[in-house]
Structure formats: structure tokens, C-alpha cells
Design a protein around this motif. Sequence first.
Motif, PDB file in Angstrom:
ATOM      1  N   ARG A   1      11.890   5.259   4.223  1.00 35.05           N
ATOM      2  CA  ARG A   1      11.231   4.140   4.898  1.00 35.05           C
ATOM      3  C   ARG A   1      10.400   3.287   3.945  1.00 35.05           C
ATOM      4  O   ARG A   1       9.838   2.280   4.342  1.00 35.05           O
TER       5      ARG A   1
ATOM      6  N   MET B   1      11.729  13.223   3.008  1.00 35.31           N
ATOM      7  CA  MET B   1      12.878  12.357   2.696  1.00 35.31           C
ATOM      8  C   MET B   1      12.914  11.157   3.637  1.00 35.31           C
ATOM      9  O   MET B   1      13.230  10.045   3.238  1.00 35.31           O
TER      10      MET B   1
ATOM     11  N   ALA C   1      10.946  15.483   6.585  1.00 36.83           N
ATOM     12  CA  ALA C   1       9.957  14.428   6.845  1.00 36.83           C
ATOM     13  C   ALA C   1       9.664  13.658   5.559  1.00 36.83           C
ATOM     14  O   ALA C   1       9.480  12.433   5.582  1.00 36.83           O
TER      15      ALA C   1
ATOM     16  N   ARG D   1       2.353   8.650  -1.097  1.00 33.51           N
ATOM     17  CA  ARG D   1       1.258   9.560  -1.447  1.00 33.51           C
ATOM     18  C   ARG D   1       1.381  10.785  -0.553  1.00 33.51           C
ATOM     19  O   ARG D   1       1.284  10.687   0.669  1.00 33.51           O
TER      20      ARG D   1
ATOM     21  N   CYS E   1       0.850  -1.193   0.000  1.00 35.59           N
ATOM     22  CA  CYS E   1       0.000   0.000   0.000  1.00 35.59           C
ATOM     23  C   CYS E   1       0.885   1.242   0.000  1.00 35.59           C
ATOM     24  O   CYS E   1       1.942   1.250   0.627  1.00 35.59           O
ATOM     25  N   PRO E   2       0.420   2.300  -0.636  1.00 31.11           N
ATOM     26  CA  PRO E   2       1.234   3.523  -0.596  1.00 31.11           C
ATOM     27  C   PRO E   2       1.335   4.053   0.836  1.00 31.11           C
ATOM     28  O   PRO E   2       0.415   3.881   1.633  1.00 31.11           O
ATOM     29  N   LEU E   3       2.451   4.661   1.129  1.00 31.73           N
ATOM     30  CA  LEU E   3       2.618   5.327   2.425  1.00 31.73           C
ATOM     31  C   LEU E   3       2.084   6.744   2.255  1.00 31.73           C
ATOM     32  O   LEU E   3       2.465   7.436   1.316  1.00 31.73           O
ATOM     33  N   GLU E   4       1.162   7.146   3.137  1.00 34.60           N
ATOM     34  CA  GLU E   4       0.601   8.493   2.977  1.00 34.60           C
ATOM     35  C   GLU E   4       1.264   9.448   3.956  1.00 34.60           C
ATOM     36  O   GLU E   4       1.434   9.121   5.133  1.00 34.60           O
ATOM     37  N   LEU E   5       1.623  10.586   3.443  1.00 38.20           N
ATOM     38  CA  LEU E   5       2.220  11.620   4.288  1.00 38.20           C
ATOM     39  C   LEU E   5       1.476  12.920   4.022  1.00 38.20           C
ATOM     40  O   LEU E   5       1.469  13.425   2.904  1.00 38.20           O
ATOM     41  N   ASP E   6       0.818  13.414   5.053  1.00 29.31           N
ATOM     42  CA  ASP E   6       0.077  14.674   4.930  1.00 29.31           C
ATOM     43  C   ASP E   6       0.919  15.762   5.578  1.00 29.31           C
ATOM     44  O   ASP E   6       1.099  15.774   6.793  1.00 29.31           O
TER      45      ASP E   6
END
Lengths: 180, 450
Positions: free
Chosen positions: A31, A26, A24, A39, A5-10
Motif C-alpha cells: 500500500r 507485506m 500484514a 516504519r 509520511c512514513p506508514l507506521e505498522l505496529d
Amino acid sequence: MTTPCPLELDVRPQLARGEEPFAAIMEATDRLQPGQSLRLIAPFRPAPLFSVMANRGFGVSDRRRPDGAWEVVFAPLEDAVLDPGLAPGSTPGAALWPDPSHVLDLAGLMPPEPMVRILETLAGMQAGEVLFALLDREPMFLFPELAQRGHEWAGNLAPDGMSYRLLIRSGGPDRAVHHG
Amino acid sequence: MIGKQIARWTMAWFASALCCLIASLGFAAVGLAGPGGWAAGTAMATVHLFALGWLCQMMIGALIQFTPVLCARPLKMPGLSLPALLLTGLGTAMLAAGFLSMDGWVLGQNLLGLAPAVVVAGFGLTAVMLVPTLLAGQGLRQAEVRMVALALIALAGLWGTGTAMALTLAGYNLLPVFIPDALPLHVLLGTGGFLTLAAFGVSYKLFAMFLLAPDRDGPLRKAVFGMAALVVVLVLGLAGSILARGPRLPLGLLVAVAGAVTAGLYLVEMLRLWRSRHRLQTEVNMRWSRAAMICLAMSAALMVPTFRWGAAWAEAAMFLALVGWLSTLTLAQMVKIVSFLTWIQVFAPQIGRRPVPLVSDLTDARFAGRCLGLWATGVAGGTFAIAVGHPLLFQVSAMILLVAVLGLTRELLAIRRLRHLDPARLPDHLPPLVLPVPLRSSSDDHALPA
């Protein structure tokens, strides 16, 4: 084989607090598992990041969501390398860059002096200008700094292994430069 | 991929190692370990705090930091560094406490039996990070990478022989060994195998960089590797024979000669590197690394005669290797590495934006040099005390070593806190002393189903 699954970073909360989200992003990229996408949700279209992530072997697709935020998916390219012989992290297509406008011979300098000279020279260069530097060894500590400042690079070790050749295309003068 | 090049937990590895060093020297200074008493449980605890807690943790921390530099590749799975550190630290503490069972502390037996499993979990996670990184790209074609890979093979042998002995001492009948047979191989795999070979590999690159000397993979470097590989294969073969209860092979003298030749060839290459340097004025880390090299030469020179001269000289050779060669080298380079990494952390983002200090401005080289000189004095005293069997002189030497390390620790703290810089040039925020810079965003991200 399943794709993770994509890793989501907001990064919106971080930007709202006035913090710089680059580290954050990078860190999240570091990871990622093999084949996993990142994402990213941001309040604006993070165009400067596209070349940084392209350097790291990610393709990009982006869309604006109904709520006004931008959703950008960085997907790892399967065969993201590049011109043969270039070091990992090099920008694809560096052969098409203009001739260097600045040349630095940094052989025989003790680290981190080559890094200091390169970043100081880049601080005065216009976007798109190219710097060529000759070094004794791969400047591993320089690369994250180039990425963070929005510059692209391509480099490789000379065939005899005795020097490292580095091309850097400026992403523009450093907005944070304080003169005097 | 190329990310931040400072491994997040390097300072924590170094700090954990320094704590073990201070503890072990403190124990030696109060007489818990020394000539004539190495077989006591407290002495075994002290020795393992030194060899595993200080030197092995320091080397693993350094390898996690520098393998990406050696290989020009980012470390695989850097997130394993913290669990590896916690497990190695816990395993060291359990092992040291477990050895007290030899002095009659019954509960310690269980710790001694369990410690190898905890240590191997730490070593295993380290290998998961290092091995794929070492094998990527140019990989084993590079001399320094080959040497570090060989060192890791020796580390596996070090653990195997250590586990067999720990289980035997703890009363388990899983891998019964006759301790006097296994012990010399264990010591050789640790001191000469893992620690020395990893130090060789890292020094090729770092010394060339610090001395501005040409970094060439020539026939001499290949010969060092060939001899080192021969020694590791011989010792692993001997260890395998002992663990499998095979015959006792009379290869000890061959191992000693081959080991001494390996060290000799390495020293010849380092001498050439030193002479071909472009940087005539050397810094404190390189000046004191020469003392480490002299200790290596003396230790290697003693390897063969110890067969005639007996146990005291073998112990003196090991002391010279562990305390003189490996620790002097590590302490001297630690001053440079900590100041370099601190400089990168604090000042790299400021280059081109405001004036930045030199890396050397972060260190009081004169004070660091005095501490390293004191350390070398302690090494000389300790070696002499062991050779002549004088426990009190050994205790005094351990006190000298302890004072030297406390001085160096003070200097490392000053470097991390930028105390030698003009306060006006200090940035608003300093990075944490030991822990990594916190990632404030990590609470904002999470994995979503696709």
C-alpha cells in the motif's frame, strides 16, 4: 516534491495475540506510495525481514527505543535495481552466492508442480545452500511463498524467452516442517 | 513489487459476474428477451446484464488477476479493485433498470442517463490499475500485452458509443446519435473489440501453460494483432464520424472481412498451439475451450454473409460470439482458475510441510464437463432459434443454459469449500468463499507525520 509520511505498522498487538504478522507487513508494503517508507514497530529486531525487504528494494535502518521495542524504518531505494537483466524482486548480489548444491529441471511440468518441487527441496536444505531451477515460465505464485519462508531468490528469463532460470538461497530449514 | 500474487477481489468479481449471468438467463428463460423482441426495454436490460454484468465484469476480474502474470509485474494500485467492482456492478444495475424506461417506466430515464457516468468511473479505476502495469518493463513488446492494451482502447470506444446511445434514449441532447447507425459499432467494439481481444491476449499465455505448449511470439501472432488493430481503428473511425455527425462511411464490409480474417488467423495459431502441446491428456477446461473456438469460427464465418442474409443472421452471429465463444471459454476456464487459485490460497503455505493434494483433486471434472456440455447444447439451440426466429425455442434454450450455469455454480462452490477432498485432508480454516482473507492488522496501522 515532498516525501510522503512514513506508514507506521505496529505488529506488537498482533504478536501478543499469537498471530503471524508477515501478511500484514507485506500488505502494508503493497500500500506504500512511491517514495514512502514503512516504519515497523516490533517487540524484537525482525532480522529475517531485512532480506525480504531488501529483495523488494528497501534499505533498512533500525534502533531500539527506550521502551524496549524495536523501530525499523524500511525506506525505498531510489535505484533499487540490481544486476541488469534480473527480474524485479531478485536479490542484489546473487552473483556472489556459492555454486548450487541442488539442481532441478522443472521444464515441461504443469503449474503448480514446479512450485511444489522447489519448496519440497528447500525444506531439506541448510541455510546458505543454493538451489538452481530451470522452469518454463516465471513462477509468480512461488515468490511470495519464498519471501514468507525467508529464502532469497534471483531469476531471469533466458534470452530466447523459452525458459526461466531461478537461483534460490535457502534461509534455513523450515522451522514448521512436520516430518511424518 | 512482488507481493501476494492472488488479487484480493478476484472471487468477488467472479461472483458478481455469475449473479448477472444467472439473472440475465432467468429473464431470457421467462421470455423477457429473444428473437423478434430485442428492441424492448426488458430485452436491452437482459442483454446488458449479460454483456456488461457477466462478460465485462468477468473479463475485468480476470485481467486484474492475470495482468501481473502476463507482465511478470505486480499490479499497480490494487486497492482500487474493490471500488472498481462496486462502481461497475452499480453501473450495470442502473443501466439495466434504466432500459426499462423504454417500456414506459419514467423514472428509469434518469438512471439511463446517469449509468454511463458510474460505469466509466469503474472502467476508469480499472484502467488506472491495468495500464501502468501493462506498460511497465517489457510492456508492449509482448504480444499478449499489446493485445490486452488494444482491448482496453476498444473498451473506451465501447463506453463512448454506449454513452451516446444511452443519453439519446434518456432524452438528453448531449451526444445525439441515430441509434441504428451507432448500435452495430457498439456491439462490435464490445464483442469483437474489448471482450474478444482481451480473451485472445489472456489465452496466449494461459493456453500455453495449460497445454504445456511452446509460447512463441511469431509472425502469425503479429498478423493477428495487426488485423485486430486495423479493425479497432476502422470501427473507432466510424464511431467518431457518427458522433461528430460526419458522413456515413461505407466501410462495413471491410470491417466484417477484416474481423473475420483476424478471428481466422487467431484460430490457426490456436490450432498450432494445440497440436504442439506436450500434455496429450487435456483437462476439462481445455476440452471445452475447443467448443468455444468452434463458436468463434462459426461467428466469424457468419460476419460477411450477414450483409446479404439480414438481421436474424447478424443476431445469430452475435449470440454465437457472446454466448458460444466468450461465455463457453470463460465458464470452462473459470472452473480451472477457481480451483488453481483456491489451491494456491489453501495449500501453497503447506508445501514441504505436509502432503498436498493435486489441483485437479479439487474439481469433479466429470460433473463440470457435463454442465459445459449442457451449456453447449443451449448455445446450439439458442443460435438456431434466433436464426429461424423461434421465440419459444429460444426460451427453452435459455432454460438449458440456466440449468448448466446453476450446475457450474454448484461445482464452483464445491471447489471453494474443498468438498471433493477427503475431509481428513482439509485444513482447519478455509478462506472466505468470495471475500478476501481479512487483514486483522489493518486497524493497528496508521500514517504518522514525519
